[in-house]
Design an enzyme around this catalytic site. Structure first.
Site, PDB file in Angstrom:
ATOM      1  N   ASN A 192     -42.493 -27.199 -14.191  1.00  0.00           N
ATOM      2  CA  ASN A 192     -42.368 -25.944 -14.919  1.00  0.00           C
ATOM      3  C   ASN A 192     -40.994 -25.323 -14.670  1.00  0.00           C
ATOM      4  O   ASN A 192     -40.302 -25.675 -13.713  1.00  0.00           O
ATOM      5  CB  ASN A 192     -43.455 -24.962 -14.485  1.00  0.00           C
ATOM      6  CG  ASN A 192     -44.842 -25.397 -14.898  1.00  0.00           C
ATOM      7  OD1 ASN A 192     -45.046 -25.827 -16.029  1.00  0.00           O
ATOM      8  ND2 ASN A 192     -45.792 -25.284 -13.991  1.00  0.00           N
ATOM      9  N   CYS A 234     -48.015 -32.015 -19.424  1.00  0.00           N
ATOM     10  CA  CYS A 234     -47.671 -31.073 -20.489  1.00  0.00           C
ATOM     11  C   CYS A 234     -47.892 -31.783 -21.813  1.00  0.00           C
ATOM     12  O   CYS A 234     -47.276 -32.826 -22.069  1.00  0.00           O
ATOM     13  CB  CYS A 234     -46.225 -30.620 -20.347  1.00  0.00           C
ATOM     14  SG  CYS A 234     -45.599 -29.685 -21.755  1.00  0.00           S
ATOM     15  N   GLY A 235     -48.768 -31.246 -22.653  1.00  0.00           N
ATOM     16  CA  GLY A 235     -49.121 -31.917 -23.903  1.00  0.00           C
ATOM     17  C   GLY A 235     -47.949 -32.088 -24.844  1.00  0.00           C
ATOM     18  O   GLY A 235     -47.688 -33.191 -25.355  1.00  0.00           O
ATOM     19  N   ASN A 236     -47.212 -31.009 -25.117  1.00  0.00           N
ATOM     20  CA  ASN A 236     -46.039 -31.138 -25.977  1.00  0.00           C
ATOM     21  C   ASN A 236     -44.980 -32.015 -25.317  1.00  0.00           C
ATOM     22  O   ASN A 236     -44.257 -32.761 -25.983  1.00  0.00           O
ATOM     23  CB  ASN A 236     -45.457 -29.755 -26.282  1.00  0.00           C
ATOM     24  CG  ASN A 236     -46.344 -28.948 -27.208  1.00  0.00           C
ATOM     25  OD1 ASN A 236     -46.930 -29.472 -28.137  1.00  0.00           O
ATOM     26  ND2 ASN A 236     -46.449 -27.652 -26.947  1.00  0.00           N
ATOM     27  N   ASN A 248     -55.344 -29.396 -16.440  1.00  0.00           N
ATOM     28  CA  ASN A 248     -54.691 -28.194 -15.949  1.00  0.00           C
ATOM     29  C   ASN A 248     -55.511 -27.014 -16.468  1.00  0.00           C
ATOM     30  O   ASN A 248     -56.301 -27.143 -17.409  1.00  0.00           O
ATOM     31  CB  ASN A 248     -53.215 -28.127 -16.365  1.00  0.00           C
ATOM     32  CG  ASN A 248     -53.017 -28.150 -17.864  1.00  0.00           C
ATOM     33  OD1 ASN A 248     -53.945 -28.322 -18.637  1.00  0.00           O
ATOM     34  ND2 ASN A 248     -51.785 -27.976 -18.301  1.00  0.00           N
ATOM     35  N   GLU A 272     -47.899 -19.178 -20.269  1.00  0.00           N
ATOM     36  CA  GLU A 272     -48.064 -20.328 -19.395  1.00  0.00           C
ATOM     37  C   GLU A 272     -47.741 -19.964 -17.948  1.00  0.00           C
ATOM     38  O   GLU A 272     -46.744 -19.278 -17.679  1.00  0.00           O
ATOM     39  CB  GLU A 272     -47.154 -21.474 -19.841  1.00  0.00           C
ATOM     40  CG  GLU A 272     -47.527 -22.084 -21.179  1.00  0.00           C
ATOM     41  CD  GLU A 272     -46.854 -23.433 -21.378  1.00  0.00           C
ATOM     42  OE1 GLU A 272     -47.002 -24.302 -20.504  1.00  0.00           O
ATOM     43  OE2 GLU A 272     -46.172 -23.592 -22.405  1.00  0.00           O
ATOM     44  N   ARG A 273     -48.575 -20.426 -17.041  1.00  0.00           N
ATOM     45  CA  ARG A 273     -48.306 -20.199 -15.621  1.00  0.00           C
ATOM     46  C   ARG A 273     -46.978 -20.865 -15.248  1.00  0.00           C
ATOM     47  O   ARG A 273     -46.660 -21.966 -15.698  1.00  0.00           O
ATOM     48  CB  ARG A 273     -49.431 -20.769 -14.754  1.00  0.00           C
ATOM     49  CG  ARG A 273     -49.633 -22.251 -14.905  1.00  0.00           C
ATOM     50  CD  ARG A 273     -50.629 -22.815 -13.924  1.00  0.00           C
ATOM     51  NE  ARG A 273     -50.705 -24.265 -14.123  1.00  0.00           N
ATOM     52  CZ  ARG A 273     -51.279 -25.117 -13.293  1.00  0.00           C
ATOM     53  NH1 ARG A 273     -51.862 -24.673 -12.199  1.00  0.00           N
ATOM     54  NH2 ARG A 273     -51.302 -26.415 -13.547  1.00  0.00           N
ATOM     55  N   CYS A 326     -47.936 -24.656 -26.535  1.00  0.00           N
ATOM     56  CA  CYS A 326     -48.452 -25.294 -25.320  1.00  0.00           C
ATOM     57  C   CYS A 326     -49.489 -26.315 -25.763  1.00  0.00           C
ATOM     58  O   CYS A 326     -50.532 -25.938 -26.319  1.00  0.00           O
ATOM     59  CB  CYS A 326     -49.067 -24.268 -24.375  1.00  0.00           C
ATOM     60  SG  CYS A 326     -49.962 -24.978 -22.974  1.00  0.00           S
ATOM     61  N   GLY A 327     -49.213 -27.605 -25.536  1.00  0.00           N
ATOM     62  CA  GLY A 327     -50.094 -28.646 -26.062  1.00  0.00           C
ATOM     63  C   GLY A 327     -51.487 -28.610 -25.475  1.00  0.00           C
ATOM     64  O   GLY A 327     -52.487 -28.642 -26.206  1.00  0.00           O
TER      65      GLY A 327
END
EC number: 5.1.1.7
Length: 297
Positions: free
Chosen positions: A84, A93-95, A175, A226-227, A235-236
């Site tokens: 992050n 991370c999806g994206n 997550n 997002e954290r 956010c994916g």
């Protein structure tokens, strides 16, 4: 090839995004780069660095620090080491998976239309589908299924500027996510997400918070905090969590149809798969390559 040059004071990079969720991509094909929290923060800084919601290191799976990741090397040779923007290590991370896969294809590291990549959340299947990249995001679950089925929610979320908290549902996508269906009369676009929403009970490892407006059948709009990052354009994993939670509230605990999710950065497709798994599909773009002088960060 965007890897480390001989001069260790500089670093080659690629900048990419998936529906404007943007990343600094570092090719560390020889596993020589020590990507610590401080370097991650400096690279992701939008004022003094390159800028991004996170940093992705492309590294051989066999060279990952985590034994659980190294165990995946025979099925996925490349590991998406994702951090992050605040320097914290993330499960995945999806994206980012789409940007990671697009980078592998551009560089000729992977040439097939379908392959697997390794993440801290396990293997993720990638499929190129025309202009879209689809990722099998794996299994998902409701965090407190008993309460969710009894009450429809399991937590409360307070957003700056609104005195009353809103009911929310926690979804584990490997997550953590907390999804809110906004009450009528609340303007999604006007919400203040400069400050992190307050979630009760407090999630032990933090959480991403998705605020959702239903637009029509199997069609929602979403914003996300997002954290470790703050509000992002997309956010994916959050898009998947939002679609699955909305489907659950609609009385479909085992989703069977595609969902369209609009985020500030574009549009994504969420598709339920057998075995309680879910697929995310959307665009990915690599927009720039460059070299950064580390002494200036």
């Amino acid at each position: 090839m965007a890897d480390m040059p001989a001069d260790s004071r500089s670093l080659r990079f690629t900048k990419g995004h998936g529906t404007e969720n943007d990343f600094v991509v570092l090719a560390d094909l020889d596993a020589r780069l020590d990507l610590d929290a401080d370097l991650t923060r400096r690279l992701a800084d939008r004022h003094a660095g390159i800028g991004g919601d996170g940093v992705i290191r492309v590294v051989p799976t066999a060279s990952a620090d985590e034994e659980s990741v190294r165990a995946l090397a025979d099925r996925a040779p490349w590991f998406m080491d994702y951090r992050n923007a605040d320097g914290s290590v993330a499960e995945m991370c999806g994206n980012g998976t789409r940007v990671f896969a697009t980078f592998l294809r551009r560089e000729g590291i992977e040439t097939a239309d379908e392959f697997q990549i390794a993440t801290r959340a396990g293997l993720k299947g990638i499929r190129f589908e025309g202009d879209l990249v689809a990722t099998n995001m794996g299994r998902w679950r409701l965090v407190d299924e008993d309460r969710a089925r009894a009450d429809g929610f399991d937590s409360l979320v307070h957003v700056t500027g609104h005195s009353d908290p809103w009911s929310a549902l926690s979804v584990d996508m490997s997550n953590p996510h907390t999804v809110v269906a906004l009450p009528e009369g609340v303007d999604l676009d006007a919400l203040d997400l400069l400050h992190a929403p307050v979630v009760r009970p407090v999630p032990p490892h933090g959480t991403n918070v998705e605020l959702v407006r239903i637009l029509g059948p199997a069609h929602i709009a979403m914003r996300v905090h997002e954290r470790g990052v703050g509000e992002t354009r997309s956010c994916g994993t959050g898009v998947c969590a939002a679609a699955l939670a909305t489907s659950f509230w609609a009385g479909d605990p085992e989703p069977t149809r595609d969902w369209t999710v609009d985020v500030p950065g574009g549009r994504l497709r969420v598709r339920a798969l057998p075995g309680h798994e879910v697929e995310l599909a959307g665009p990915a773009a690599l927009v720039a390559d460059g070299e950064v002088d580390l002494s200036t960060l």
